[in-house]
Design a protein around this motif. Structure first.
Motif, mmCIF file in Angstrom:
data_model
loop_
_atom_site.group_PDB
_atom_site.id
_atom_site.type_symbol
_atom_site.label_atom_id
_atom_site.label_comp_id
_atom_site.label_asym_id
_atom_site.label_seq_id
_atom_site.Cartn_x
_atom_site.Cartn_y
_atom_site.Cartn_z
ATOM 1 N N VAL A 98 0.848 -1.192 0.000
ATOM 2 C CA VAL A 98 0.000 0.000 0.000
ATOM 3 C C VAL A 98 0.888 1.248 0.000
ATOM 4 O O VAL A 98 1.844 1.336 0.767
ATOM 5 N N LYS A 99 0.567 2.171 -0.908
ATOM 6 C CA LYS A 99 1.339 3.408 -0.995
ATOM 7 C C LYS A 99 0.420 4.605 -0.899
ATOM 8 O O LYS A 99 -0.720 4.550 -1.346
ATOM 9 N N LYS A 100 0.938 5.667 -0.319
ATOM 10 C CA LYS A 100 0.192 6.922 -0.262
ATOM 11 C C LYS A 100 0.547 7.713 -1.518
ATOM 12 O O LYS A 100 1.724 7.862 -1.849
ATOM 13 N N VAL A 101 -0.509 8.170 -2.216
ATOM 14 C CA VAL A 101 -0.295 8.826 -3.512
ATOM 15 C C VAL A 101 -0.961 10.200 -3.522
ATOM 16 O O VAL A 101 -2.079 10.352 -3.031
ATOM 17 N N GLU A 102 -0.267 11.192 -4.038
ATOM 18 C CA GLU A 102 -0.896 12.506 -4.252
ATOM 19 C C GLU A 102 -0.633 12.951 -5.675
ATOM 20 O O GLU A 102 0.512 12.877 -6.144
ATOM 21 N N ASN A 103 -1.669 13.400 -6.370
ATOM 22 C CA ASN A 103 -1.553 13.835 -7.772
ATOM 23 C C ASN A 103 -0.835 12.810 -8.638
ATOM 24 O O ASN A 103 -0.012 13.165 -9.486
ATOM 25 N N GLY A 104 -1.104 11.537 -8.408
ATOM 26 C CA GLY A 104 -0.525 10.486 -9.239
ATOM 27 C C GLY A 104 0.920 10.156 -8.906
ATOM 28 O O GLY A 104 1.542 9.339 -9.595
ATOM 29 N N ILE A 105 1.473 10.754 -7.888
ATOM 30 C CA ILE A 105 2.880 10.504 -7.529
ATOM 31 C C ILE A 105 2.935 9.855 -6.149
ATOM 32 O O ILE A 105 2.305 10.333 -5.203
ATOM 33 N N ILE A 106 3.721 8.778 -6.057
ATOM 34 C CA ILE A 106 3.857 8.095 -4.767
ATOM 35 C C ILE A 106 4.597 8.982 -3.772
ATOM 36 O O ILE A 106 5.661 9.518 -4.078
ATOM 37 N N GLN A 107 3.985 9.122 -2.597
ATOM 38 C CA GLN A 107 4.591 9.939 -1.545
ATOM 39 C C GLN A 107 5.301 9.057 -0.516
ATOM 40 O O GLN A 107 6.282 9.462 0.087
ATOM 41 N N GLU A 108 4.748 7.849 -0.343
ATOM 42 C CA GLU A 108 5.217 7.045 0.769
ATOM 43 C C GLU A 108 4.761 5.604 0.590
ATOM 44 O O GLU A 108 3.649 5.360 0.122
ATOM 45 N N THR A 109 5.627 4.660 0.948
ATOM 46 C CA THR A 109 5.218 3.250 1.017
ATOM 47 C C THR A 109 4.970 2.935 2.481
ATOM 48 O O THR A 109 5.841 3.121 3.320
#
Ligand code: CTP
Ligand code: MG
Length: 227
Positions: free
Chosen positions: A138-149
């Motif tokens: 599971v990854k945190k995504v903002e505006n289509g870009i991964i922010q964090e795994t």
């Protein structure tokens, strides 16, 4: 100890796209709602069932209860605009002590063994929810870009049933209403009150019938259980 189950059934099943409440769709010629009710009807530890329904569907649901010989429904109340409101309506219509279990009417495959562990844990600690470990990364995504795994070891997918001592759930629901807070599950409301909510490991087949493909998975689960 005996428990009361609160069953919110007043949704409209938009994501299923069936043009009707998805709980009336059938698996093996039996409505999803009845499969779910049977899990509790057949459990000797379930004392009674409280249903929240849409006003315009109440008469039809009452007919289904008679047809399928569901006898433990102690109250039928009118659901609200959001699931949380429907659960609170059930709680207000239920007895004021003991263990209450909240369960989505749309999860027909719940196992008795999981229910009993939840009830036991809620008796001991006040609050317990059914959950399974996350299988995917599971990854945190903002505006289509991964922010964090996110570290998968600490991730659990939360299901229902969620079991509570009556006083714990009642206070959490009352405070949420007072503060205009809308949660995605009951545990979230209880967490806000500073209470510890325990995890009870459940099974991956405790699916919520949400989209069309869930109906296919549902048929497979029933076939497997018959073998
Ligand atoms: N539910 C309810 N009252 C609402 C919304 C939902 O009692 N206002 C119930 C549903 O009937 C279901 C359970 O809560 O048994 C879980 O909700 P969900 O799976 O989201 O069902 P629906 O809201 O019906 O589906 P959708 O969100 O796709 O419209
Ligand atoms: Mg919904």
């Amino acid at each position: 100890m005996l428990y009361t189950v609160l069953l919110p059934a007043a949704g409209s099943g938009k994501r299923m796209g069936a043009g009707q409440n998805k709980l009336f769709l059938e698996l093996r010629k039996i409505p999803i709602l009845i499969h779910t009710l049977r899990a509790f009807e057949q459990d000797p530890k379930c004392h009674q069932i409280v249903l929240a329904v849409k006003k315009e569907e109440q008469a039809f649901i009452e007919e289904l209860l008679v047809k399928h010989r569901i006898s433990k429904v102690a109250a039928i109340t009118e659901g609200g605009a959001e699931r949380q409101h429907s659960v609170y309506a059930c709680l207000k219509a239920s007895p004021t002590n003991g263990i209450v279990l909240v369960h989505d009417a749309a999860r027909p495959f719940i196992r008795q063994e999981v229910i009993h562990r939840l009830v036991q844990t809620a008796e001991e600690f006040g609050a317990a929810v059914a959950a399974v470990r996350a299988k995917d990364t599971v990854k945190k995504v903002e505006n289509g870009i991964i922010q964090e795994t996110v570290d998968r070891e600490s991730l659990w997918i939360i299901q229902t049933p969620q079991a509570f001592r009556y006083d714990v759930l009642e206070k959490a629901e009352r405070m949420a209403e007072k503060e205009g807070f809308l949660g995605t599950d009951e545990a979230m409301l209880v967490e806000r009150q500073g209470e510890q909510v325990h995890i009870v490991e459940s099974t991956y087949d405790n699916l919520k019938m949400t989209t069309q493909e869930d109906l296919l998975f549902g048929e497979v689960i029933l076939t497997k259980r018959e073998q």
